[in-house]
Enzyme design. Structure first.
Site, PDB file in Angstrom:
ATOM      1  NE  ARG A   1      69.910  83.497  80.878  1.00 10.38           N
ATOM      2  CZ  ARG A   1      69.679  82.127  80.279  1.00 10.38           C
ATOM      3  NH1 ARG A   1      70.560  80.946  80.366  1.00 10.38           N
ATOM      4  NH2 ARG A   1      68.873  81.975  79.255  1.00 10.38           N
TER       5      ARG A   1
ATOM      6  NE  ARG B   1      81.323  75.410  78.969  1.00 13.37           N
ATOM      7  CZ  ARG B   1      81.989  75.054  80.349  1.00 13.37           C
ATOM      8  NH1 ARG B   1      83.430  75.672  80.634  1.00 13.37           N
ATOM      9  NH2 ARG B   1      81.324  75.590  81.504  1.00 13.37           N
TER      10      ARG B   1
HETATM   11  P1  AMO Z   1      69.762  78.267  78.958  1.00 11.59           P
HETATM   12  O1  AMO Z   1      69.409  78.823  79.941  1.00 11.59           O
HETATM   13  O2  AMO Z   1      70.361  76.751  78.536  1.00 11.59           O
HETATM   14  O3  AMO Z   1      67.837  77.803  77.852  1.00 11.59           O
HETATM   15  O4  AMO Z   1      69.811  78.518  77.409  1.00 11.59           O
HETATM   16  C1  AMO Z   1      69.877  78.472  76.150  1.00 11.59           C
HETATM   17  C2  AMO Z   1      71.285  78.742  75.723  1.00 11.59           C
HETATM   18  O5  AMO Z   1      71.172  79.773  75.577  1.00 11.59           O
HETATM   19  C3  AMO Z   1      73.533  79.981  75.628  1.00 11.59           C
HETATM   20  N1  AMO Z   1      73.723  80.312  77.097  1.00 11.59           N
HETATM   21  C4  AMO Z   1      75.179  80.956  76.760  1.00 11.59           C
HETATM   22  N2  AMO Z   1      75.498  81.490  75.747  1.00 11.59           N
HETATM   23  C5  AMO Z   1      76.761  82.099  76.489  1.00 11.59           C
HETATM   24  N3  AMO Z   1      76.561  82.758  77.481  1.00 11.59           N
HETATM   25  C6  AMO Z   1      75.516  82.415  78.726  1.00 11.59           C
HETATM   26  N4  AMO Z   1      76.436  82.425  79.529  1.00 11.59           N
HETATM   27  C7  AMO Z   1      74.937  81.584  78.263  1.00 11.59           C
HETATM   28  N5  AMO Z   1      73.679  80.956  78.692  1.00 11.59           N
HETATM   29  C8  AMO Z   1      73.048  80.398  78.670  1.00 11.59           C
HETATM   30  C9  AMO Z   1      73.760  77.962  75.845  1.00 11.59           C
HETATM   31  C10 AMO Z   1      72.387  77.389  75.791  1.00 11.59           C
HETATM   32  O6  AMO Z   1      72.827  76.260  76.191  1.00 11.59           O
HETATM   33  N6  AMO Z   1      64.510  79.019  78.522  1.00 11.59           N
HETATM   34  C11 AMO Z   1      65.572  78.521  77.808  1.00 11.59           C
HETATM   35  C12 AMO Z   1      65.315  77.403  76.717  1.00 11.59           C
HETATM   36  C13 AMO Z   1      64.192  77.259  76.193  1.00 11.59           C
HETATM   37  O7  AMO Z   1      64.075  75.667  76.921  1.00 11.59           O
HETATM   38  O8  AMO Z   1      63.115  77.098  75.310  1.00 11.59           O
HETATM   39  C14 AMO Z   1      67.232  78.772  78.089  1.00 11.59           C
HETATM   40  O9  AMO Z   1      67.506  79.835  78.129  1.00 11.59           O
HETATM   41  O10 AMO Z   1      73.893  77.609  74.210  1.00 11.59           O
END
Ligand code: AMO
Length: 427
Positions: free
Chosen positions: A210, A218
């Site tokens: 990302r 976090r």
């Molecule tokens: P989402 O974008 O909410 O959903 O990501 C799912 C989970 O991934 C973790 N996460 C992160 N952890 C650390 N740093 C980050 N930058 C970060 N971004 C996300 C979180 C988050 O809840 N495709 C959907 C999932 C689905 O619907 O199946 C998705 O990616 O714990």
């Protein structure tokens, strides 16, 4: 051959000749005796070296953190404060450590974050840091074996991709020969396509990238995502699978990792089902606290703190407004403004997003376009919906965040071996 570890000394009878390997964490030479604190991945032992023995003369050559092999035996009576003692007959130096050390291991000094992560190999020699990864591994194993027991197949999907899943802005672009490509934000499209392949239940544990600018305790720019997708299932089935997977992960960690109870925030596996609260209920609670949430708006950290304070640990927020959920999320039959979606929370920290998905190809195409994305880039995905796509649901769970909350770590970077953040791509 079975490796003999320091912890295997416990219960050994005096006199039996054994060999230990490890790092010389500390060396003390007195007039008639010398001591080495030897460390391996299982713990510490005091090596006692008597003056009248051959290895005594070598003690001065051993620097802190050098790698040594020691032959000897446990004594009749253990006198060390460490609780383990080993009388050396023979010592071999396998590799001398330079000095000064980039980070002291035996010393109780505060080391700043940058020094720690620039010298992560050394930082991880501290048991309070390395045990985080033993915990993370055991949590993951518990989740994995639970999913396997539920008929899931573990899969691996590409990380170099041509289309965005979670929205266009947060992508890392990579040069792919004469084309542009991206590092995948989530295996979302691929796990859904596999549902159309007839596998029915898949999960993946892999990196997600990302390009978010956030610099918070976090956020990581590369994290480990545990993803599932299941056919003939709705959001309730997916939530049920999630709470049980997490409970099994924590149970495995507490059972398998030595001294887990000493450093785990959670002292027993959480009871299932986890509490559920709808987004609309959250909005009402916030209104009672004088905080207004505009229609279709996401909840911010401050608001989530208020909601989270009502629960002891894990809880679900369900039925989010359609505006804040991705195109692949299905809406409620009786109210199109809200979705069959959920987040799993621990206090204010979001651990998982999940939902029942849209499985009608026309609706899906329209929703992609409504989000301002070019549906022609999604043709490979949309195609799989036109020849027999079952209703399906799933979730993505951030493994570092899950580890962070279970161990009560102040920063998610602590749960990543080599964290990637806004300013760090090293080492
Ligand atoms: P989402 O974008 O909410 O959903 O990501 C799912 C989970 O991934 C973790 N996460 C992160 N952890 C650390 N740093 C980050 N930058 C970060 N971004 C996300 C979180 C988050 O809840 N495709 C959907 C999932 C689905 O619907 O199946 C998705 O990616 O714990």
């Amino acid at each position: 051959m079975k490796k003999f570890f320091v912890a295997d000394l416990d219960g050994k009878l005096p006199g039996e000749m054994l060999t230990l390997n490890g790092w010389a964490q500390d060396i003390r030479i007195l007039k008639n005796v010398g001591f080495i604190v030897l460390r391996d991945q299982t713990g510490l032992v005091q090596i006692t070296v008597k003056k009248d023995t051959e290895p005594f003369s070598m003690l001065g050559d051993i620097s802190r953190e050098s790698v040594i092999m020691v032959k000897g035996a446990v004594p009749e009576k253990i006198q060390s404060k460490i609780g383990r003692e080993f009388i050396a007959n023979e010592i071999s130096i396998l590799n001398i450590a330079g000095s000064p050390l980039p980070i002291g291991i035996a010393d109780e000094v505060e080391v700043d974050f940058d020094t720690r992560f620039n010298n992560r190999f050394m930082d991880l020699r501290k048991p309070e840091h390395s045990r985080i990864f033993r915990a993370k591994s055991a949590i993951l194993w518990g989740i994995r074996s639970f999913l396997m027991s539920q008929g899931f197949t573990e899969v691996q999907t590409p990380k170099i991709v041509s289309a965005a899943t979670e929205g266009g802005a947060d992508l890392f672009r990579v040069k792919y020969f004469e084309k542009d490509a991206f590092l995948n934000q989530s295996p979302q499209l691929y796990k859904e396509m596999l549902i159309a392949s007839g596998v029915e239940r898949v999960f993946e544990v892999g990196p997600a990238f990302r390009a978010e600018e956030h610099n918070t305790p976090r956020h990581l720019n590369e994290f480990t995502s545990i993803d599932i997708e299941m056919a003939f299932a709705d959001h309730n089935d997916a939530m049920h699978m999630l709470e049980n997977a997490i409970s099994h992960g924590i149970e495995n960690f507490l059972n398998k990792v030595p001294e887990a109870l000493q450093f785990s925030l959670l002292k027993s596996p959480p009871k299932t089902p986890f509490p559920r609260i709808t987004y609309e209920e959250c909005v009402s609670i916030l209104a009672e606290n004088g905080l207004k949430v505009n229609k279709g708006e996401d909840l911010n950290n401050e608001q989530l703190k208020i909601i989270g304070s009502r629960f002891e640990g894990f809880y679900f927020i369900t039925h989010w407004p359609r505006e804040v959920r991705p195109f692949y999320t299905s809406v409620l039959e009786d109210n199109e403004n809200f979705t069959k979606s959920f987040d799993l929370q621990f206090r204010e920290i979001e651990l998982t997003s999940g939902a029942q998905r849209v499985h009608n190809p026309e609706t899906l195409k329209r929703k992609i376009e409504e989000k301002g994305l070019d549906s022609s880039n999604f043709e490979f995905y949309l195609k799989t919906f036109r020849y027999g796509m079952p209703p399906h649901a799933g979730w993505g769970l951030g493994l570092e965040r899950l580890t962070q909350v279970i161990l009560n770590l102040p920063n998610v970077r602590e749960a990543s071996l080599f964290p990637r953040d806004r300013t760090r791509v090293f080492p």
